[in-house]
Structure formats: C-alpha cells, structure tokens
Design a protein around this motif. Structure first.
Motif, PDB file in Angstrom:
ATOM      1  N   VAL A  60     -65.198 -34.888-106.902  1.00 16.69           N
ATOM      2  CA  VAL A  60     -65.279 -33.377-107.475  1.00 16.69           C
ATOM      3  C   VAL A  60     -66.064 -33.337-108.850  1.00 16.69           C
ATOM      4  O   VAL A  60     -66.591 -32.399-109.025  1.00 16.69           O
ATOM      5  CB  VAL A  60     -63.859 -32.656-107.510  1.00 16.69           C
ATOM      6  CG1 VAL A  60     -63.051 -32.914-108.436  1.00 16.69           C
ATOM      7  CG2 VAL A  60     -64.034 -30.876-107.599  1.00 16.69           C
ATOM      8  N   ASP A  61     -65.833 -34.385-109.656  1.00 18.63           N
ATOM      9  CA  ASP A  61     -66.376 -34.375-110.782  1.00 18.63           C
ATOM     10  C   ASP A  61     -67.874 -34.811-110.403  1.00 18.63           C
ATOM     11  O   ASP A  61     -68.858 -34.037-111.221  1.00 18.63           O
ATOM     12  CB  ASP A  61     -65.761 -35.828-111.638  1.00 18.63           C
ATOM     13  CG  ASP A  61     -64.450 -35.507-112.150  1.00 18.63           C
ATOM     14  OD1 ASP A  61     -64.375 -34.672-113.126  1.00 18.63           O
ATOM     15  OD2 ASP A  61     -63.502 -35.985-111.405  1.00 18.63           O
ATOM     16  N   ALA A  62     -68.094 -35.583-109.589  1.00 18.56           N
ATOM     17  CA  ALA A  62     -69.635 -35.851-109.250  1.00 18.56           C
ATOM     18  C   ALA A  62     -70.201 -34.492-108.657  1.00 18.56           C
ATOM     19  O   ALA A  62     -71.446 -33.994-108.967  1.00 18.56           O
ATOM     20  CB  ALA A  62     -69.721 -36.854-108.035  1.00 18.56           C
ATOM     21  N   ALA A  63     -69.365 -33.736-107.804  1.00 16.69           N
ATOM     22  CA  ALA A  63     -69.898 -32.435-107.231  1.00 16.69           C
ATOM     23  C   ALA A  63     -70.264 -31.289-108.554  1.00 16.69           C
ATOM     24  O   ALA A  63     -71.140 -30.627-108.344  1.00 16.69           O
ATOM     25  CB  ALA A  63     -69.000 -31.774-106.418  1.00 16.69           C
ATOM     26  N   TYR A  64     -69.350 -31.430-109.496  1.00 16.64           N
ATOM     27  CA  TYR A  64     -69.425 -30.289-110.541  1.00 16.64           C
ATOM     28  C   TYR A  64     -70.615 -30.763-111.385  1.00 16.64           C
ATOM     29  O   TYR A  64     -71.608 -29.894-111.871  1.00 16.64           O
ATOM     30  CB  TYR A  64     -68.385 -30.690-111.574  1.00 16.64           C
ATOM     31  CG  TYR A  64     -68.241 -29.775-112.430  1.00 16.64           C
ATOM     32  CD1 TYR A  64     -68.104 -28.276-112.464  1.00 16.64           C
ATOM     33  CD2 TYR A  64     -68.313 -30.185-114.044  1.00 16.64           C
ATOM     34  CE1 TYR A  64     -67.990 -27.494-113.622  1.00 16.64           C
ATOM     35  CE2 TYR A  64     -68.499 -29.468-115.312  1.00 16.64           C
ATOM     36  CZ  TYR A  64     -68.234 -28.028-115.142  1.00 16.64           C
ATOM     37  OH  TYR A  64     -68.036 -27.159-116.134  1.00 16.64           O
ATOM     38  N   ALA A  65     -70.896 -32.189-111.675  1.00 14.45           N
ATOM     39  CA  ALA A  65     -71.980 -32.590-112.406  1.00 14.45           C
ATOM     40  C   ALA A  65     -73.341 -32.059-111.557  1.00 14.45           C
ATOM     41  O   ALA A  65     -74.204 -31.795-112.315  1.00 14.45           O
ATOM     42  CB  ALA A  65     -72.157 -33.996-112.635  1.00 14.45           C
ATOM     43  N   GLU A  66     -73.460 -32.328-110.321  1.00 12.08           N
ATOM     44  CA  GLU A  66     -74.595 -32.053-109.604  1.00 12.08           C
ATOM     45  C   GLU A  66     -74.798 -30.737-109.582  1.00 12.08           C
ATOM     46  O   GLU A  66     -76.127 -29.945-109.596  1.00 12.08           O
ATOM     47  CB  GLU A  66     -74.284 -32.525-108.252  1.00 12.08           C
ATOM     48  CG  GLU A  66     -75.798 -32.141-107.369  1.00 12.08           C
ATOM     49  CD  GLU A  66     -77.044 -33.004-107.894  1.00 12.08           C
ATOM     50  OE1 GLU A  66     -77.974 -32.576-107.233  1.00 12.08           O
ATOM     51  OE2 GLU A  66     -76.827 -33.678-108.554  1.00 12.08           O
ATOM     52  N   ALA A  67     -73.845 -29.658-109.598  1.00 13.13           N
ATOM     53  CA  ALA A  67     -73.923 -28.130-109.689  1.00 13.13           C
ATOM     54  C   ALA A  67     -74.368 -27.837-110.842  1.00 13.13           C
ATOM     55  O   ALA A  67     -75.413 -26.659-110.790  1.00 13.13           O
ATOM     56  CB  ALA A  67     -72.612 -27.591-109.105  1.00 13.13           C
ATOM     57  N   SER A  93     -73.037 -19.960-104.581  1.00 14.09           N
ATOM     58  CA  SER A  93     -74.221 -20.473-103.877  1.00 14.09           C
ATOM     59  C   SER A  93     -75.385 -19.488-104.088  1.00 14.09           C
ATOM     60  O   SER A  93     -75.132 -18.557-104.576  1.00 14.09           O
ATOM     61  CB  SER A  93     -73.927 -20.539-102.384  1.00 14.09           C
ATOM     62  OG  SER A  93     -73.874 -19.104-101.849  1.00 14.09           O
ATOM     63  N   PRO A  94     -76.673 -19.869-103.792  1.00 14.37           N
ATOM     64  CA  PRO A  94     -77.809 -18.987-104.187  1.00 14.37           C
ATOM     65  C   PRO A  94     -77.621 -17.672-103.451  1.00 14.37           C
ATOM     66  O   PRO A  94     -78.374 -16.890-103.815  1.00 14.37           O
ATOM     67  CB  PRO A  94     -78.963 -19.934-103.777  1.00 14.37           C
ATOM     68  CG  PRO A  94     -78.560 -21.293-103.761  1.00 14.37           C
ATOM     69  CD  PRO A  94     -76.878 -21.284-103.470  1.00 14.37           C
ATOM     70  N   ASP A  95     -76.863 -17.716-102.295  1.00 14.66           N
ATOM     71  CA  ASP A  95     -76.722 -16.146-101.631  1.00 14.66           C
ATOM     72  C   ASP A  95     -75.688 -15.354-102.045  1.00 14.66           C
ATOM     73  O   ASP A  95     -75.316 -14.361-101.672  1.00 14.66           O
ATOM     74  CB  ASP A  95     -76.858 -16.353-100.180  1.00 14.66           C
ATOM     75  CG  ASP A  95     -75.252 -17.200 -99.759  1.00 14.66           C
ATOM     76  OD1 ASP A  95     -74.513 -17.452-100.722  1.00 14.66           O
ATOM     77  OD2 ASP A  95     -75.384 -17.182 -98.377  1.00 14.66           O
ATOM     78  N   GLY A  96     -75.043 -15.944-103.099  1.00 13.56           N
ATOM     79  CA  GLY A  96     -73.778 -15.111-103.795  1.00 13.56           C
ATOM     80  C   GLY A  96     -72.433 -15.487-103.403  1.00 13.56           C
ATOM     81  O   GLY A  96     -71.326 -15.171-103.999  1.00 13.56           O
ATOM     82  N   THR A  97     -72.185 -16.455-102.268  1.00 11.23           N
ATOM     83  CA  THR A  97     -70.906 -16.632-101.872  1.00 11.23           C
ATOM     84  C   THR A  97     -70.244 -17.874-102.836  1.00 11.23           C
ATOM     85  O   THR A  97     -70.782 -18.751-103.581  1.00 11.23           O
ATOM     86  CB  THR A  97     -71.011 -17.554-100.474  1.00 11.23           C
ATOM     87  OG1 THR A  97     -71.752 -16.752 -99.370  1.00 11.23           O
ATOM     88  CG2 THR A  97     -69.715 -17.853 -99.979  1.00 11.23           C
ATOM     89  N   VAL A  98     -68.815 -17.615-103.031  1.00  8.24           N
ATOM     90  CA  VAL A  98     -68.412 -18.277-103.971  1.00  8.24           C
ATOM     91  C   VAL A  98     -67.484 -19.424-103.119  1.00  8.24           C
ATOM     92  O   VAL A  98     -66.825 -18.963-102.303  1.00  8.24           O
ATOM     93  CB  VAL A  98     -67.119 -17.437-104.910  1.00  8.24           C
ATOM     94  CG1 VAL A  98     -66.233 -18.142-105.459  1.00  8.24           C
ATOM     95  CG2 VAL A  98     -67.883 -16.335-105.624  1.00  8.24           C
ATOM     96  N   GLY A 105     -78.261 -26.250-111.935  1.00  7.04           N
ATOM     97  CA  GLY A 105     -78.207 -25.032-112.521  1.00  7.04           C
ATOM     98  C   GLY A 105     -77.455 -23.551-111.674  1.00  7.04           C
ATOM     99  O   GLY A 105     -77.753 -22.369-111.968  1.00  7.04           O
ATOM    100  N   TYR A 106     -76.612 -24.258-110.872  1.00 12.05           N
ATOM    101  CA  TYR A 106     -75.758 -23.275-110.189  1.00 12.05           C
ATOM    102  C   TYR A 106     -74.743 -22.652-111.101  1.00 12.05           C
ATOM    103  O   TYR A 106     -74.264 -23.161-111.944  1.00 12.05           O
ATOM    104  CB  TYR A 106     -75.198 -23.608-108.869  1.00 12.05           C
ATOM    105  CG  TYR A 106     -75.927 -24.241-107.913  1.00 12.05           C
ATOM    106  CD1 TYR A 106     -77.129 -23.594-107.576  1.00 12.05           C
ATOM    107  CD2 TYR A 106     -75.909 -25.564-106.924  1.00 12.05           C
ATOM    108  CE1 TYR A 106     -77.916 -24.082-106.770  1.00 12.05           C
ATOM    109  CE2 TYR A 106     -76.568 -26.160-105.985  1.00 12.05           C
ATOM    110  CZ  TYR A 106     -77.857 -25.372-105.816  1.00 12.05           C
ATOM    111  OH  TYR A 106     -78.826 -25.875-105.004  1.00 12.05           O
ATOM    112  N   GLU A 107     -74.445 -21.450-110.680  1.00 10.73           N
ATOM    113  CA  GLU A 107     -73.484 -20.738-111.519  1.00 10.73           C
ATOM    114  C   GLU A 107     -72.119 -21.280-111.310  1.00 10.73           C
ATOM    115  O   GLU A 107     -71.713 -21.308-110.143  1.00 10.73           O
ATOM    116  CB  GLU A 107     -73.415 -18.964-111.220  1.00 10.73           C
ATOM    117  CG  GLU A 107     -72.296 -18.581-111.894  1.00 10.73           C
ATOM    118  CD  GLU A 107     -72.462 -16.862-111.336  1.00 10.73           C
ATOM    119  OE1 GLU A 107     -71.198 -16.286-112.026  1.00 10.73           O
ATOM    120  OE2 GLU A 107     -73.137 -16.489-110.883  1.00 10.73           O
ATOM    121  N   ILE A 108     -71.322 -21.658-112.399  1.00  7.60           N
ATOM    122  CA  ILE A 108     -69.833 -22.175-112.126  1.00  7.60           C
ATOM    123  C   ILE A 108     -68.970 -20.984-112.512  1.00  7.60           C
ATOM    124  O   ILE A 108     -68.880 -20.240-113.778  1.00  7.60           O
ATOM    125  CB  ILE A 108     -69.702 -23.141-113.341  1.00  7.60           C
ATOM    126  CG1 ILE A 108     -70.602 -24.336-112.988  1.00  7.60           C
ATOM    127  CG2 ILE A 108     -68.184 -23.636-113.076  1.00  7.60           C
ATOM    128  CD1 ILE A 108     -70.703 -25.003-111.605  1.00  7.60           C
TER     129      ILE A 108
END
Length: 117
Positions: free
Chosen positions: A72-79, A104-109, A83-86
């Motif tokens: 999950v740390d790698a997923a967070y760093a990649e997001a 996600s780019p379509d707005g899904t959390v 530039g994805y919204e956290i």
C-alpha cells in the motif's frame, strides 16, 4: 504494487437488514467481520463475498470499492506521483489495516488497503 483482491463496498442504511438479505437470502452466511459500520458476508461454498458500509468511520467519503494490494505504501507513492487526488491520507487503522483513499479520474473513490502484518 500488485492488486490481490477487489471488493465491492455497497452502501447500506442498516447492517442488520443487509445481513438478512445477503446472508440469509443470498447464502453469504459467513460474516467475516462486522465493525458496526462495515461488514463482509461470504459464501462458505464459493468464497464469493460482498462488503456493506453504512458510513466509513474514519474517512471523509465512502469508497465504491476496496482494492487490496501487496504494498500500500508503493500504491500511495504512485498515486501521488501521478497527481491523483488523495481523499483520505495513508494511515494505520485500529482494526489492522493500512489504507488510503484515492479518487480515480472519473471521480470514483477507491479504498486502497493492505492488512498489516
């Protein structure tokens, strides 16, 4: 980061009413966990499951799906790199997971999650 499982997070008003439908009617009778605001019901035969959520206890928004990952740390760093919204920061939750929410780019959390070892 490798995705290991994706679980639908279905919004419900009442966990007990959801149990009646998903466990009793659909046969997802194994209640893997119930935190009062989120529960998972699983078929003892097939392993098919659904997760129901009344209102996330610690996040500002509810997620549409939970994506289990091996790192999950790698997923967070990649997001963040992309530039994805956290929506909810990377945190260790008291019920044994490390997670964050990303839009996600379509707005899904999306709830990005890994169990702590």
């Amino acid at each position: 980061m490798r995705v290991t499982e994706i679980i639908a997070d279905l919004p419900v008003a009442d966990i007990d009413a959801a149990r009646d439908f998903y466990a009793d009617y659909l046969g997802l009778s194994n209640e893997e966990f119930n935190l009062g605001w989120v529960a998972r019901f699983t078929s003892p035969e097939s392993g098919a499951h659904v997760q129901v959520v009344t209102k996330d206890a610690t996040a500002p928004e509810d997620a549409a799906i939970s994506v289990k990952v091996d790192d999950v740390d790698a997923a967070y760093a990649e997001a963040r790199r992309r530039g994805y919204e956290i929506v909810h920061p990377l945190v260790d939750e008291e019920w044994g997971v490390r997670r964050f929410f990303v839009r996600s780019p379509d707005g899904t959390v999306i709830n990005m999650v890994a169990h702590r070892v």
